[in-house]
Scaffold this active site. Structure first.
Site, PDB file in Angstrom:
ATOM      1  N   HIS A  63       0.849  -1.188   0.000  1.00  0.00           N
ATOM      2  CA  HIS A  63       0.000   0.000   0.000  1.00  0.00           C
ATOM      3  C   HIS A  63       0.889   1.244   0.000  1.00  0.00           C
ATOM      4  O   HIS A  63       2.104   1.157   0.212  1.00  0.00           O
ATOM      5  CB  HIS A  63      -0.946  -0.003   1.201  1.00  0.00           C
ATOM      6  N   ASP A  67       5.932   4.694   4.958  1.00  0.00           N
ATOM      7  CA  ASP A  67       6.889   3.745   5.519  1.00  0.00           C
ATOM      8  C   ASP A  67       6.978   2.458   4.708  1.00  0.00           C
ATOM      9  O   ASP A  67       7.840   1.617   4.968  1.00  0.00           O
ATOM     10  CB  ASP A  67       6.555   3.440   6.983  1.00  0.00           C
ATOM     11  N   HIS A 141      -7.342  -1.985   5.616  1.00  0.00           N
ATOM     12  CA  HIS A 141      -6.525  -0.868   6.101  1.00  0.00           C
ATOM     13  C   HIS A 141      -7.199   0.422   5.640  1.00  0.00           C
ATOM     14  O   HIS A 141      -8.012   0.392   4.694  1.00  0.00           O
ATOM     15  CB  HIS A 141      -5.114  -0.995   5.518  1.00  0.00           C
ATOM     16  N   ASP A 204       0.150  -3.978   6.728  1.00  0.00           N
ATOM     17  CA  ASP A 204      -0.853  -3.220   7.478  1.00  0.00           C
ATOM     18  C   ASP A 204      -2.291  -3.667   7.209  1.00  0.00           C
ATOM     19  O   ASP A 204      -2.815  -3.472   6.105  1.00  0.00           O
ATOM     20  CB  ASP A 204      -0.707  -1.739   7.160  1.00  0.00           C
TER      21      ASP A 204
END
Length: 300
Positions: A63, A67, A141, A204
């Site tokens: 995604h 980070d 997410h 995530d």
């Protein structure tokens, strides 16, 4: 000899720390390398870990949070600077095409390598090769996110006792494997089914069907465990997992080796993640990821 190992370039969530770089991971699978989620600083971590641009055949982005993707610009430019001699494929959520474009062309450079853009819009197989199939599953997410799974085709394992019973030895073993039968003896009569290796990469996400589907029967599951169980509400609100939740998924899925990563900077003691994973009942091999570590895939 084929090499299958997982190289950890960074393990921090959201912000880097003194001990943890932003995310970045390389899966070595026989003669290929799959780079997952290159966050900021990945190019330098590659240098420290002994990973070259030539080692990269695919880039998989789960995604477009920084980070997990800010290192794309440097990695792509390094691939071109080093004139990698093979094409490179990039997989990423189709909804983030504008972010990929911005990162790919963040600054001026000379393109020397064929970079194939292969955006992901739905669950399914993304690519097939002789030694693996790459597939994606949608995760849960705040921004669109996909997890990835690498699966080796099933094969046959030769059984020495059965070969001896039929008097097959030496070069005839290879001939039987290639041709499927030899002197009236079939391959099935002297071998047994061997399940292919399975590897999954889950970043995530909250708990969802995609997580369990990716983890099912994996030899190695690399999965985020941003929070500890005491902060489960934070995890749910921000679209993440706790160490206990990640380990519970691995236990139910029959995972052989669990790698926990993507740790919040609020925690300073990595052993807490191990304690919670074991407390959730996971009994297989367990690695609490550390920057520049290497983890061999379990042998079949």
């Amino acid at each position: 000899m084929s090499v299958r190992e997982f190289v950890i370039l960074g393990t921090a969530s959201q912000v880097p720390t003194r001990q943890r770089n932003h995310n970045g991971y390389l899966l070595r699978w026989d003669g290929e390398g799959i780079l997952f989620d290159p966050g900021e600083g990945t190019q330098r971590q590659m240098l420290r870990a002994g990973v070259a641009a030539h080692d990269i055949n695919r880039i998989c982005v789960t995604h477009f949070h920084g980070d997990h993707s800010l290192g794309l610009a440097g990695v792509i430019q390094r691939i071109n600077l080093d004139q990698v001699p093979h094409p490179v494929s990039a997989h990423y959520p189709a909804s983030g095409q504008k972010f990929f474009d911005r990162l790919r062309y963040a600054t001026a450079y000379r393109e020397t390598v064929e970079l194939a853009e292969e955006p992901v819009a739905e669950d399914g197989i993304l690519a097939r090769g002789p030694s693996y199939a790459l597939e994606a599953r949608r995760l849960s997410h705040p921004v669109e996110s996909f997890g990835y799974r690498v699966t080796e085709p099933d094969g046959r394992r030769m059984v020495p006792g059965l070969l001896a019973r039929h008097g097959i030895k030496g070069p005839d073993v290879g001939r039987l494997q290639r041709e499927g039968s030899l002197g009236g003896v079939t391959l099935e009569e002297v071998s047994e089914h061997r399940a292919g290796q399975r590897f999954a990469f889950v970043m995530d996400t909250r708990l969802c069907d995609g997580v369990t589907e990716l983890a099912e029967g994996c030899d190695m599951l690399v999965i985020e465990s941003t929070f500890l169980d005491a902060d489960v509400r934070l995890a749910r609100d921000h679209g993440h997992l706790t160490a206990g939740q990640a380990a519970g998924v691995a236990r139910e899925a029959g995972v052989r080796h669990l790698v926990l990563t993507h740790f919040s900077q609020r925690y300073s003691d990595p052993s807490e993640f191990e304690r919670e994973a074991r407390g959730a009942g996971f009994e297989g091999e367990l690695t609490i990821a550390a920057d520049l570590g290497r983890v061999a895939l379990p042998k079949r």
